[in-house]
Design a protein around this motif. Structure first.
Motif, PDB file in Angstrom:
ATOM      1  N   LEU A  87       0.794  -1.029   0.717  1.00  0.00           N
ATOM      2  CA  LEU A  87       0.301   0.032   0.065  1.00  0.00           C
ATOM      3  C   LEU A  87       0.840   0.946   0.415  1.00  0.00           C
ATOM      4  O   LEU A  87       0.592   2.249  -0.581  1.00  0.00           O
ATOM      5  CB  LEU A  87      -0.977   0.288   1.021  1.00  0.00           C
ATOM      6  CG  LEU A  87      -2.382  -1.051   1.082  1.00  0.00           C
ATOM      7  CD1 LEU A  87      -2.786  -1.153   2.698  1.00  0.00           C
ATOM      8  CD2 LEU A  87      -2.815  -0.084   0.096  1.00  0.00           C
TER       9      LEU A  87
ATOM     10  N   LEU B 109       1.101   4.528  -3.245  1.00  0.00           N
ATOM     11  CA  LEU B 109       0.815   5.436  -2.775  1.00  0.00           C
ATOM     12  C   LEU B 109       2.085   6.413  -2.792  1.00  0.00           C
ATOM     13  O   LEU B 109       1.488   7.361  -3.664  1.00  0.00           O
ATOM     14  CB  LEU B 109       0.300   5.814  -0.878  1.00  0.00           C
ATOM     15  CG  LEU B 109      -1.340   5.636  -0.757  1.00  0.00           C
ATOM     16  CD1 LEU B 109      -0.524   4.871   0.825  1.00  0.00           C
ATOM     17  CD2 LEU B 109      -2.077   5.604  -1.290  1.00  0.00           C
TER      18      LEU B 109
ATOM     19  N   TYR C  48     -15.215   5.721  -9.867  1.00  0.00           N
ATOM     20  CA  TYR C  48     -15.601   4.144  -9.284  1.00  0.00           C
ATOM     21  C   TYR C  48     -14.851   2.895 -10.382  1.00  0.00           C
ATOM     22  O   TYR C  48     -13.844   2.296 -10.324  1.00  0.00           O
ATOM     23  CB  TYR C  48     -15.502   3.481  -8.235  1.00  0.00           C
ATOM     24  CG  TYR C  48     -15.934   4.789  -7.203  1.00  0.00           C
ATOM     25  CD1 TYR C  48     -15.558   4.618  -5.767  1.00  0.00           C
ATOM     26  CD2 TYR C  48     -16.812   5.632  -7.152  1.00  0.00           C
ATOM     27  CE1 TYR C  48     -15.310   5.348  -5.095  1.00  0.00           C
ATOM     28  CE2 TYR C  48     -17.206   6.475  -5.970  1.00  0.00           C
ATOM     29  CZ  TYR C  48     -16.351   6.398  -4.765  1.00  0.00           C
ATOM     30  OH  TYR C  48     -16.371   7.512  -4.061  1.00  0.00           O
TER      31      TYR C  48
ATOM     32  N   ILE D 223      -3.503  -1.332  -5.214  1.00  0.00           N
ATOM     33  CA  ILE D 223      -5.169  -0.654  -4.426  1.00  0.00           C
ATOM     34  C   ILE D 223      -3.913   0.666  -4.112  1.00  0.00           C
ATOM     35  O   ILE D 223      -4.415   1.722  -4.225  1.00  0.00           O
ATOM     36  CB  ILE D 223      -5.596  -1.122  -3.430  1.00  0.00           C
ATOM     37  CG1 ILE D 223      -6.302  -2.419  -4.015  1.00  0.00           C
ATOM     38  CG2 ILE D 223      -6.359  -0.276  -2.551  1.00  0.00           C
ATOM     39  CD1 ILE D 223      -6.590  -3.559  -2.996  1.00  0.00           C
TER      40      ILE D 223
ATOM     41  N   ILE E 189      -5.629   5.204  -5.206  1.00  0.00           N
ATOM     42  CA  ILE E 189      -6.287   5.674  -4.127  1.00  0.00           C
ATOM     43  C   ILE E 189      -6.156   7.292  -4.621  1.00  0.00           C
ATOM     44  O   ILE E 189      -6.727   7.781  -4.977  1.00  0.00           O
ATOM     45  CB  ILE E 189      -5.070   5.470  -2.860  1.00  0.00           C
ATOM     46  CG1 ILE E 189      -6.173   4.371  -2.402  1.00  0.00           C
ATOM     47  CG2 ILE E 189      -5.790   6.604  -1.544  1.00  0.00           C
ATOM     48  CD1 ILE E 189      -5.302   3.992  -0.714  1.00  0.00           C
TER      49      ILE E 189
END
Length: 571
Positions: A8, A12, A53, A170, A174
């Motif tokens: 993650l 990011l 989304y 993911i 974000i």
């Protein structure tokens, strides 16, 4: 460190890097401005609120599959390695044309009209756009992504690798989702946008076609070469620790050939001795050698060898290659042999034609090995694009440098080893390729405002995570920053928690830039009293605060709520 957390955070960091800039306009417009489709009679059907989304979900799915199993699937089907990339480009063009020409869009949707309307409206421009973007999205490589790619290319895909890949995707998604939602919010709140639906659809179509055409001619990569990767220190901070290396397997498979490589220090200023160089193995094809003949390091005893791990679409490599080409041209006749080990990040980089085109574009004349199975990469326990391994005339690794920079030290050691190999050699002048990375000590070091790396803090108050009141110190040291006002200190950034918040910087540089995110206007005041305003908008990017003659000075930056300050960089 937990694999999910590493994935993650790595995603990011990648999601706020310069590498996502090419896809942002498309994501913004498809998430918001392109907000309706047409039924069979040409009537407008309101867009689903889930459009942003769907776009990001499609991107996550296709990026995950392409990165992790794309090569395996293409190999089983006997298809060209870049077919997925070209498919993504074609889909972007088709959707873009559909946005420009409603009749064409109706034609595309006609085969699906038998489905319930609520299930098909806007599917082609939501989830489909995301699938196409995921196939062409090429983020900056870091150790986390390297671990995923190595696992996929070598067929060592287990539950941990899948978990790491999904969490990384993911993490990347974000920031992109935030941008897509911002696009929808702008359209919904600003009346002028709602009444110009047709114009916004045209803008979205043009953006998609422009991205597709730009990808064909590698325009995004050329633009990204000009941008500093301000996230590289964050990637290093995330992965350069024992827990992360063990979780990701970044140490590689230790064998009799490579066990001594640990004796080398990354980016050392002096020559070290790190064991006999591991062999070059598992090469699919050699380029730039007579009749494609293979090269064996054993046959190069007596010569100094520089091995450069690279990939032609890697932005970091593209900025590094001019230095490697310069060393080859300068020292080839003095006993240096440069070997490029092309270790692909993505399936389309396995195509020999694509690599050959990259070789021509960069002016590479030294031998290049296609390490499509990452066998040599693995044998060197490598984990970075680019990575340089300098080998002396006896076949011993004497220097290792990961990532960009350290060029001056590397060239100095090349010259030392050439003289060691032949004391009578007459070396030419240095290559003359400018190292745009500021030399250590000539400018203020990169300065981070997050609590995890606040080494340049010069205030009197305690600097730690949380919300606190700060006051400028009466005496502030060189090359430091200090805060005034109420600030929330997070691990990666500092953000005002009230009005009147300021940051003061003492610097040595000719250019000062600041990585900011959010929305608002910051005011920069120099030590001679001059002030100017800078508009900040969007995800983290670098803003120029000052440029002039090299020297020391002081800046005060007034930052409103709603803006996050990540770091200062200097040139």
């Amino acid at each position: 460190m937990d694999l999910v957390l590493i994935g993650l955070l790595g995603g990011l960091i990648t999601g706020i890097s310069p590498c996502i800039l090419p896809v942002l306009p498309v994501i913004f417009l498809t998430g918001g401005a392109q907000s309706a489709s047409f039924d069979g009679d040409g009537e407008v059907i309101p867009a689903r609120r889930s459009r942003p989304y769907l776009v990001i979900a499609g991107l996550v799915l296709s990026f995950t599959l392409v990165t992790l199993v794309g090569s395996l699937i293409l190999g089983l089907l006997g298809l060209p390695q870049d077919v997925l990339r070209w498919a993504g480009i074609i889909v972007l063009i088709i959707i873009g044309v559909g946005l420009l020409i409603p009749k064409f869009e109706q034609l595309l949707e006609k085969p699906f009209q038998w489905l319930p309307r609520k299930e098909v409206k806007n599917q082609g421009s939501g989830f489909g756009v995301g699938l196409a973007l995921g196939a062409v999205f090429v983020p900056c490589a870091g150790p986390v992504l390297a671990a995923i790619i190595v696992a996929g290319s070598t067929g060592q895909i287990g539950p941990g690798t899948v978990l790491l890949t999904v969490s990384f995707s993911i993490g990347v998604a974000i920031p992109l989702l935030a941008f897509a939602l911002a696009g929808r919010s702008v359209v919904n709140r600003i009346r002028a946008f709602r009444t110009r639906e047709r114009g916004l659809r045209i803008a979205a179509g043009i953006a998609m076609i422009a991205l597709a055409v730009g990808l064909v001619f590698n325009v995004p990569q050329m633009l990204q070469r000009l941008l500093p990767d301000y996230t590289a220190p964050l990637q290093q901070e995330l992965t350069e620790n024992d827990a992360a290396e063990e979780a990701l397997g970044l140490g590689g498979l230790v064998n009799a050939e490579n066990r001594d490589l640990d004796k080398c220090t990354n980016g050392a200023d002096e020559l070290e001795s790190c064991g006999t160089a591991p062999s070059i193995r598992g090469i699919e094809q050699w380029l730039n050698t007579p009749e494609g003949e293979a090269i064996d390091l054993e046959d190069l005893r007596g010569q100094v060898v520089l091995i450069d791990f690279w990939a032609y679409s890697c932005i970091n490599c593209q900025r590094s290659i001019p230095h490697v080409v310069g060393w080859d041209e300068t020292y080839r006749d003095s006993g240096l042999q440069v070997i490029g080990i092309h270790s692909p990040e993505y399936a389309f980089e396995k195509d020999a034609g694509n690599v050959a085109a990259g070789i021509r574009d960069f002016g590479i004349e030294y031998p290049v090995a296609l390490d499509n199975s990452l066998s040599t990469w693995t044998n060197y326990r490598n984990r970075y694009w680019p990575a340089h391994y300098l080998i002396d005339a006896e076949g011993t690794v004497r220097h290792i440098s990961f990532g960009e920079g350290n060029y001056e030290a590397t060239e100095k050691m090349i010259r030392e080893l050439l003289v060691d190999a032949d004391p009578d050699v007459e070396l030419p002048a240095e290559s003359g390729v400018a190292d745009e990375t500021p030399a250590l000590g000539s400018t203020t070091p990169e300065t981070f405002l997050g609590s995890s790396k606040d080494v340049n803090y010069g205030g009197d108050d305690n600097y730690s995570a949380g919300t606190s009141e700060f006051v400028f110190p009466s005496d502030q040291a060189e090359d430091t920053f200090a805060l005034d006002g109420t600030w929330e200190i997070a691990s990666q950034y500092a953000a005002p928690a009230g009005s009147g918040a300021e940051v003061r910087l003492n610097y040595r540089a000719s250019e000062v830039r600041m990585v900011l995110a959010g929305s608002g206007e910051v005011t920069v005041t120099t030590d001679d009293g001059e002030s100017r305003a800078i508009d900040v908008s969007g995800t983290p990017r670098s803003y120029r605060l000052l440029q002039g003659d090299a020297g020391a000075g002081q800046l005060t930056v007034k930052i409103p709520e709603g803006i996050q300050a990540y770091s200062f960089t200097f040139g």
